[in-house]
Design a protein around this motif. Structure first.
Motif, short mmCIF file in Angstrom:
data_model
loop_
_atom_site.label_atom_id
_atom_site.label_comp_id
_atom_site.label_asym_id
_atom_site.label_seq_id
_atom_site.Cartn_x
_atom_site.Cartn_y
_atom_site.Cartn_z
N LEU A 27 153.57 64.21 131.80
CA LEU A 27 152.97 63.25 132.27
C LEU A 27 153.08 61.96 131.51
CD1 LEU A 27 151.11 61.81 134.74
CD2 LEU A 27 149.20 62.67 133.50
N VAL A 28 153.34 60.73 132.06
CA VAL A 28 153.65 59.62 131.03
C VAL A 28 152.69 58.58 131.50
CG1 VAL A 28 155.01 57.98 130.13
CG2 VAL A 28 156.00 60.08 130.92
N LEU A 29 151.58 58.33 130.69
CA LEU A 29 150.78 57.28 130.88
C LEU A 29 151.12 56.05 130.17
CD1 LEU A 29 148.85 60.27 130.70
CD2 LEU A 29 147.00 58.82 130.80
N LYS A 30 151.36 54.98 130.97
CA LYS A 30 152.14 53.79 130.45
C LYS A 30 151.52 52.49 131.22
CE LYS A 30 156.09 54.48 133.53
NZ LYS A 30 157.05 54.91 133.86
N PRO A 31 151.74 51.44 130.51
CA PRO A 31 151.36 50.12 131.27
C PRO A 31 152.06 50.07 132.77
CG PRO A 31 152.02 49.59 129.05
CD PRO A 31 152.44 51.04 129.08
N GLY A 32 150.98 49.62 133.49
CA GLY A 32 151.52 49.40 134.90
C GLY A 32 151.40 50.79 135.89
N SER A 33 150.79 51.57 135.42
CA SER A 33 150.91 52.95 135.98
C SER A 33 149.52 53.85 135.55
CB SER A 33 152.19 53.84 135.37
OG SER A 33 152.11 55.12 136.00
N TYR A 34 149.53 55.15 135.12
CA TYR A 34 148.28 55.73 134.65
C TYR A 34 148.01 55.08 133.46
CZ TYR A 34 149.48 58.91 138.47
OH TYR A 34 149.71 59.35 139.74
N HIS A 35 146.71 55.11 133.15
CA HIS A 35 146.23 54.98 131.83
C HIS A 35 144.85 55.19 131.96
CE1 HIS A 35 145.32 51.46 134.25
NE2 HIS A 35 144.05 51.35 133.79
N VAL A 36 144.26 55.65 130.31
CA VAL A 36 142.88 55.84 130.18
C VAL A 36 142.25 54.79 130.01
CG1 VAL A 36 141.57 57.17 128.49
CG2 VAL A 36 143.96 58.27 129.04
N MET A 37 141.20 54.46 130.79
CA MET A 37 140.25 53.27 130.70
C MET A 37 139.19 53.48 129.74
SD MET A 37 140.11 50.28 132.69
CE MET A 37 138.66 49.23 132.93
N LEU A 38 139.18 52.94 128.51
CA LEU A 38 137.78 52.90 127.81
C LEU A 38 136.98 51.79 128.22
CD1 LEU A 38 140.25 53.25 124.53
CD2 LEU A 38 139.01 55.14 125.58
N MET A 39 135.85 52.30 128.80
CA MET A 39 135.07 51.20 129.19
C MET A 39 133.60 51.01 128.25
SD MET A 39 135.25 52.46 133.08
CE MET A 39 135.35 51.22 134.11
N GLY A 40 133.42 49.93 127.81
CA GLY A 40 132.20 49.62 126.87
C GLY A 40 132.27 50.04 125.68
N LEU A 41 133.22 49.44 124.97
CA LEU A 41 133.76 49.99 123.33
C LEU A 41 132.71 49.41 122.56
CD1 LEU A 41 137.59 48.07 123.36
CD2 LEU A 41 136.80 50.83 123.32
N LYS A 42 132.42 50.36 121.90
CA LYS A 42 131.50 50.45 120.81
C LYS A 42 131.65 49.30 119.56
CE LYS A 42 129.59 54.74 122.63
NZ LYS A 42 129.51 56.06 121.92
N HIS A 43 132.88 49.40 119.38
CA HIS A 43 133.18 48.42 118.72
C HIS A 43 134.92 47.99 118.85
CE1 HIS A 43 135.71 51.48 116.64
NE2 HIS A 43 134.62 52.24 116.89
N PRO A 44 135.28 46.79 118.20
CA PRO A 44 136.41 46.16 118.68
C PRO A 44 137.43 47.26 118.37
CG PRO A 44 135.42 44.32 117.78
CD PRO A 44 134.66 45.76 117.37
N LEU A 45 138.61 47.27 118.98
CA LEU A 45 139.70 47.97 118.67
C LEU A 45 140.75 47.40 117.75
CD1 LEU A 45 140.49 50.39 121.37
CD2 LEU A 45 139.21 50.88 119.82
N LYS A 46 141.18 47.56 116.48
CA LYS A 46 141.81 46.54 115.55
C LYS A 46 143.45 47.47 115.46
CE LYS A 46 138.32 44.81 112.74
NZ LYS A 46 137.54 46.11 112.18
#
Lengths: 179, 203
Positions: free
Chosen positions: A111-130
């Motif tokens: 199963l490929v999770l990729k832009p425009g399709s399935y993705h894991v949505m991280l909501m309410g990030l506790k700190h920015p992702l660098k």
């Protein structure tokens, strides 16, 4: 009765040896595999850098077993809430839909999770992702045991994760399997 | 009696035919006029005056963008998939244009003004390319600009999930001319090269 015992005993020993050997080689994998035969591995897990409260993570899930599995949910320490989403376009309107029933990881496939399709949505990030950071996402499946994916943060507008060996490696693996 | 009946039917048929002919002619004629007016009036109907707030918190109108080409995309910063993908295309376009990039302003207009304050939208757009300008505004200002661009943006179950609600939104990118007139619309997934080629025709 005696015959049966004779057969059973070496079998037990053999099994114990196998368990010990695998424990020594892959401690985590062995513990996980003990519960069920379903094994799912994660490959090329990446996320987009984000300074805002959300980010998307993408990856390839390889199902090595001969039966379908279902990716049920995900969680991570970096976000308050984590959901599995897909993106759909209806009459030029983009909609994100939560996959509440999960997503199938096909038997002996991926199963490929990729832009425009399935993705894991991280909501309410506790700190920015660098860019360059890594963090873990735990994935729950219907059959396979929980898997922890190590996610590498790419640029904000990245369209794919680290390309090199990983990508071609997986292709080869797949081919071998089908052969 | 029989004769009268035949006569009456004939008259009715003739009258019917004449009416039908009129209706058909009128429809054809009318359609053509409507079609023409649609194309003449239709194109400039996308775009037009707006008042919004830029990423530095200052009020801006369409006048501030006159003299430059504009690439306009509607989205929201809570969007982790489609919006970053499109803004990545914007970034590729600006890089590919090289020096010509100074003639183009890429604009990201939020459809979620409640969460996308000037500060948030600045952080977001700058992560993709420093030239991308994020625009927000009051809900009324956003509703107005959406109407101007025939864009759609609708929050989904906002009451149920006030912190993490999603927003359905149009995925088109509009290329606007130096006088704010619409030149063309790109559907989502259009490659940067195609957008660059369209821009270069206008330089």
């Amino acid at each position: 009765m005696k015959d049966i015992k004779m057969i059973k005993f070496p079998r037990m020993v053999a099994m114990a040896l196998v368990v010990c050997a695998s424990l020594a080689a892959f401690p985590v994998a062995a513990v996980k595999a003990a519960g069920s035969h379903a094994v799912i591995s994660v490959e090329n897990a990446w996320a987009r850098a984000s300074k805002v409260k959300v980010a998307g993570a993408f990856m390839t899930l390889n199902n090595k077993s001969t039966s379908d599995d279902i990716l049920l949910s995900a969680s991570s320490d970096v976000a308050k809430r984590v959901e599995i989403h897909t993106t759909k376009t209806v009459d030029g309107v983009m909609k994100m839909i939560e996959m509440e029933e999960g997503v199938v990881v096909p038997a002996s496939g991926s199963l490929v999770l990729k832009p425009g399709s399935y993705h894991v949505m991280l909501m309410g990030l506790k700190h920015p992702l660098k860019e360059g950071d890594t963090f873990a996402i735990r994935l729950k499946f219907k059959h396979a045991d929980e898997v922890e994916a190590l996610v590498t943060v790419m640029a904000a507008g990245a369209m794919e994760g680290m390309k090199h060996e990983h990508g071609s490696h997986s292709m080869q693996h797949k081919k071998h399997k089908h052969d | 009696m029989n004769r009268f009946f035949t006569y009456a039917v004939s008259v009715l048929v003739v009258v019917g035919l004449v009416i039908a002919a009129f209706i058909i002619a009128n429809e054809m004629f009318g359609e053509r006029i409507q079609g023409t007016s649609r194309t003449i009036v239709g194109a400039p109907q996308i775009g037009g005056p707006f008042t919004l707030v830029n990423e530095d918190g200052q009020q801006v109108t369409e006048e501030d963008f006159k003299g430059k080409l504009m690439l306009v995309f509607f989205g929201y910063t809570f969007c982790p998939d489609v919006c970053p993908t499109e803004l990545n295309v914007f970034s590729e376009v600006m890089e590919a244009l090289g020096e010509d990039a100074e003639n183009v302003v890429p604009v990201f207009i939020t459809v979620d003004p409640d969460r996308d304050t000037a500060e948030v939208i600045k952080e977001y757009t700058d992560a993709f390319h420093p030239s991308i300008i994020g625009l927000t505004g009051t809900p009324e200002q956003i509703t107005h600009v959406k109407k101007q661009y025939r864009a759609y943006g609708q929050a989904v179950e906002k009451e149920k999930d006030p912190e993490f609600y999603l927003v359905d939104h149009t995925s088109f990118t509009y290329l606007m001319g130096r006088d704010g007139e619409m030149i063309t619309v790109f559907s989502y997934g259009t490659k940067a090269e195609e957008i660059v080629a369209n821009i270069e025709k206008l330089l």
